[in-house]
Design an enzyme around this catalytic site. Structure first.
Site, PDB file in Angstrom:
ATOM      1  N   ASN A  27       0.917  -1.233   0.086  1.00 34.00           N
ATOM      2  CA  ASN A  27      -0.062   0.007   0.233  1.00 34.00           C
ATOM      3  C   ASN A  27       1.074   1.411   0.144  1.00 34.00           C
ATOM      4  O   ASN A  27       1.563   1.678   1.026  1.00 34.00           O
ATOM      5  CB  ASN A  27      -0.951  -0.100   1.218  1.00 34.00           C
ATOM      6  N   ARG A  77      -2.461  -2.017  -3.684  1.00 34.87           N
ATOM      7  CA  ARG A  77      -3.751  -1.284  -3.373  1.00 34.87           C
ATOM      8  C   ARG A  77      -3.549  -0.032  -4.201  1.00 34.87           C
ATOM      9  O   ARG A  77      -2.409   0.796  -4.389  1.00 34.87           O
ATOM     10  CB  ARG A  77      -3.724  -0.737  -1.904  1.00 34.87           C
ATOM     11  N   HIS A 116     -12.901   3.196  -0.125  1.00 34.91           N
ATOM     12  CA  HIS A 116     -12.886   2.184   0.862  1.00 34.91           C
ATOM     13  C   HIS A 116     -13.633   1.002   0.623  1.00 34.91           C
ATOM     14  O   HIS A 116     -14.087   0.256   1.377  1.00 34.91           O
ATOM     15  CB  HIS A 116     -13.502   2.720   2.207  1.00 34.91           C
ATOM     16  N   GLY A 153     -10.309   8.820   7.527  1.00 41.72           N
ATOM     17  CA  GLY A 153     -11.204   9.129   6.273  1.00 41.72           C
ATOM     18  C   GLY A 153     -12.632   8.278   6.777  1.00 41.72           C
ATOM     19  O   GLY A 153     -12.309   7.024   7.330  1.00 41.72           O
ATOM     20  N   ARG A 186     -11.162  16.324   6.915  1.00 41.58           N
ATOM     21  CA  ARG A 186     -12.063  16.782   5.745  1.00 41.58           C
ATOM     22  C   ARG A 186     -13.320  17.037   5.911  1.00 41.58           C
ATOM     23  O   ARG A 186     -14.166  16.729   6.692  1.00 41.58           O
ATOM     24  CB  ARG A 186     -12.008  15.508   4.776  1.00 41.58           C
ATOM     25  N   ASP A 221      -7.712  13.595  15.673  1.00 40.87           N
ATOM     26  CA  ASP A 221      -7.773  12.542  16.210  1.00 40.87           C
ATOM     27  C   ASP A 221      -8.702  12.364  17.289  1.00 40.87           C
ATOM     28  O   ASP A 221      -8.906  13.193  18.084  1.00 40.87           O
ATOM     29  CB  ASP A 221      -6.480  12.041  16.921  1.00 40.87           C
ATOM     30  N   VAL A 249     -12.148   4.375  14.517  1.00 43.24           N
ATOM     31  CA  VAL A 249     -13.140   4.958  15.207  1.00 43.24           C
ATOM     32  C   VAL A 249     -14.179   4.048  15.500  1.00 43.24           C
ATOM     33  O   VAL A 249     -14.694   3.761  16.584  1.00 43.24           O
ATOM     34  CB  VAL A 249     -13.692   6.290  14.714  1.00 43.24           C
ATOM     35  N   GLU A 291     -14.137   0.935  15.303  1.00 39.80           N
ATOM     36  CA  GLU A 291     -13.569  -0.386  16.102  1.00 39.80           C
ATOM     37  C   GLU A 291     -13.344  -0.019  17.412  1.00 39.80           C
ATOM     38  O   GLU A 291     -13.375  -0.909  18.390  1.00 39.80           O
ATOM     39  CB  GLU A 291     -12.405  -0.817  15.343  1.00 39.80           C
ATOM     40  N   GLU A 295      -8.366  -4.923   5.083  1.00 45.38           N
ATOM     41  CA  GLU A 295      -8.037  -4.794   3.612  1.00 45.38           C
ATOM     42  C   GLU A 295      -6.982  -5.510   3.022  1.00 45.38           C
ATOM     43  O   GLU A 295      -7.156  -5.965   2.048  1.00 45.38           O
ATOM     44  CB  GLU A 295      -8.027  -3.102   3.330  1.00 45.38           C
TER      45      GLU A 295
HETATM   46  P1  ADP Z   1      -7.194   5.658   8.446  1.00 43.43           P
HETATM   47  O1  ADP Z   1      -8.315   6.204   7.693  1.00 43.43           O
HETATM   48  O2  ADP Z   1      -5.788   6.398   8.224  1.00 43.43           O
HETATM   49  O3  ADP Z   1      -6.851   4.269   7.890  1.00 43.43           O
HETATM   50  P2  ADP Z   1      -8.134   4.475  10.924  1.00 43.43           P
HETATM   51  O4  ADP Z   1      -8.926   3.472  10.367  1.00 43.43           O
HETATM   52  O5  ADP Z   1      -6.514   3.734  11.414  1.00 43.43           O
HETATM   53  O6  ADP Z   1      -7.566   5.423   9.712  1.00 43.43           O
HETATM   54  O7  ADP Z   1      -8.577   5.436  12.056  1.00 43.43           O
HETATM   55  C1  ADP Z   1      -7.882   6.084  12.712  1.00 43.43           C
HETATM   56  C2  ADP Z   1      -8.461   7.111  13.651  1.00 43.43           C
HETATM   57  O8  ADP Z   1      -9.313   6.246  14.468  1.00 43.43           O
HETATM   58  C3  ADP Z   1      -7.532   8.107  14.506  1.00 43.43           C
HETATM   59  O9  ADP Z   1      -7.337   9.203  14.046  1.00 43.43           O
HETATM   60  C4  ADP Z   1      -8.613   8.120  15.696  1.00 43.43           C
HETATM   61  O10 ADP Z   1      -9.219   9.277  15.580  1.00 43.43           O
HETATM   62  C5  ADP Z   1      -9.341   6.866  15.747  1.00 43.43           C
HETATM   63  N1  ADP Z   1      -9.410   6.044  16.905  1.00 43.43           N
HETATM   64  C6  ADP Z   1      -8.175   5.204  17.152  1.00 43.43           C
HETATM   65  N2  ADP Z   1      -8.652   4.613  18.470  1.00 43.43           N
HETATM   66  C7  ADP Z   1      -9.552   5.301  18.971  1.00 43.43           C
HETATM   67  C8  ADP Z   1     -10.216   5.283  20.316  1.00 43.43           C
HETATM   68  N3  ADP Z   1      -9.828   4.497  21.101  1.00 43.43           N
HETATM   69  N4  ADP Z   1     -11.146   6.184  20.475  1.00 43.43           N
HETATM   70  C9  ADP Z   1     -11.485   7.078  19.586  1.00 43.43           C
HETATM   71  N5  ADP Z   1     -11.150   6.920  18.207  1.00 43.43           N
HETATM   72  C10 ADP Z   1     -10.132   6.304  17.879  1.00 43.43           C
END
Ligand code: ADP
Length: 399
Positions: free
Chosen positions: A7, A91, A180, A212, A241, A283, A332, A334, A384
């Site tokens: 990726n 990817r 996605h 995203g 965004r 974040d 978020v 998960e 993915e």
């Molecule tokens: P990407 O879209 O870059 O692949 P991810 O799917 O890894 O991103 O998501 C990253 C985001 O998940 C982080 O910026 C954070 O906002 C959020 N995140 C990760 N852990 C937690 C948590 N325990 N609680 C809330 N948000 C979280």
């Protein structure tokens, strides 16, 4: 079969070496700061091993070489030579209307990916650079492109045509593409497996909520609508965004603040979303912490994010004329029990209700629905890489 999944971003490159049949991840890692200096992080899950090193990476070719060196190293390697790599799956963000499924890479496919550069100017060039670097470093190994857009090619015209003069679709290919796709495909398939029902008879709303975010209406295993559009800027508010906004705002800001279109697009992509509203961070963990301490704008950022995700779930259900399951995935989706609970709080009228006890979990497959809820709510970590590896293995073995 051992498949190397790549990726490639503009200055980073993520990789996994996996066996799709057993789903075992032999090694995985990340090259960062490509073109600046170069840093490799390499992990071997079976040995609980993590190796980090500064490695010069003027281009993606050195990054790929560093990955191969790590994979074959006597200390932290997992294969004895790169001949053990049977195939590489890449990817690729944008496949335009040309690719409704993954494709074995040849020069014709490369030309088609290049033709999509105007549609994804930030992403496709990096993906192409990653493929070219692999072709140079491991020539002769079959490679497959797996597109973020492909899963959404089943959307009907009423979902993908924007109500602009039709010639802009015909001539310029301006339409909703959606992104996605590998994630929506994976989690909808897992949802059907968890429910023990054929996917053909299910209406599933998948919520990929990370940095995203996008939502997909998956009807009978096919994407019929999704929230991201011509680019990954459309739809939900995200980390940085803005998501869908009234396009007249662009003209208004341009005139009021003497900004160029490029400058406004930059702020829509990088300074907006929950970062822009909260002024705290992109974040969600930081924003939740700030909201807990009484920061009103952080609270508003969370409120409007949950509100818009909730509305999009409702609209995806309406697009399908029903809903059997809603799935939460990505960073978020998960990890944040609080945001999941707030997102579905207003969706009881659709039959979506979660059990706060079951919802108190992160990063594992689980049915978090309340007993007796008409619609199942599922937590499913996305994968993915597994989709890319599985598709790659299938295509190179000619199936
Ligand atoms: P990407 O879209 O870059 O692949 P991810 O799917 O890894 O991103 O998501 C990253 C985001 O998940 C982080 O910026 C954070 O906002 C959020 N995140 C990760 N852990 C937690 C948590 N325990 N609680 C809330 N948000 C979280």
């Amino acid at each position: 079969m051992k498949v190397l999944v790549i990726n490639a971003g503009s200055s980073s490159l993520k990789y996994q070496l996996m066996e799709p049949e057993t789903q075992e991840v032999l090694a995985k890692g990340l090259c960062e700061r490509i073109g600046i200096d170069g840093r490799l992080t390499h992990k071997v899950p079976s040995r609980d091993l993590k190796h980090e090193a500064d490695v010069s990476m003027p281009t993606h070719a050195e990054a790929i070489q560093a990955v191969l060196d790590a994979l074959t190293s006597s200390e932290h390697g997992v294969i004895s030579s790169m001949k053990e790599i049977d195939a590489v799956g890449h990817r690729v963000v944008h496949g335009g209307e040309k690719f409704a499924s993954s494709a074995l890479i040849n020069e014709e496919v490369m030309a088609a990916i290049e033709a999509c550069i105007p549609l994804a100017p930030l992403h496709n060039p990096a993906n192409i650079t990653g493929i070219r670097a692999c072709q140079n470093v491991i020539p002769g190994v079959p490679m497959v492109a797996v597109f973020d857009t492909a899963f959404h090619q089943t959307m009907p015209p009423k979902a993908f045509v924007y109500a602009l003069p039709y010639e802009y679709y015909e001539q310029d290919h301006v339409r909703r593409y959606g992104f996605h796709g590998t994630s929506h495909l994976y989690v909808s398939g897992r949802a059907a497996a968890m429910l023990g029902r054929p996917i053909e008879e299910l209406k599933i709303v998948t919520c990929h909520l990370g940095n995203g975010s996008s939502i997909c209406a998956v009807d009978g295993g096919k994407s019929v609508d999704t929230s991201m559009g011509f680019t990954p800027l459309d739809g939900l508010p995200m980390g940085t965004r803005c998501g869908a906004i009234d396009v007249s705002i662009v003209e208004y800001l341009a005139k009021t603040h003497n900004l160029s279109v490029d400058e406004i697009l930059n702020l829509c992509n990088k300074k907006s979303g929950v970062l822009g509203v909260s002024g705290v961070s992109s974040d969600f963990r930081d924003i939740e912490a700030a909201a807990d301490q009484g920061n009103q704008r952080a609270q508003l950022a969370l409120d409007l994010f949950c509100y818009k995700v909730c509305k999009r779930i409702g609209s995806a259900a309406a697009a399908m004329g029903g809903i059997d399951a809603v799935v939460f995935t990505a960073g978020v989706g998960e990890n944040s029990a609080m945001l999941r609970e707030r997102i579905v709080a207003n969706l009881g009228f659709l039959g979506i209700r979660i059990d706060p006890e079951k919802n108190n979990v992160r990063g594992e497959e689980r049915d978090i629905s309340a007993d007796g809820a008409a619609v199942r709510t599922l937590l499913i970590p996305t994968n993915e890489e597994l989709v890319i590896a599985t598709d790659t293995a299938r295509i190179v073995s000619g199936k």
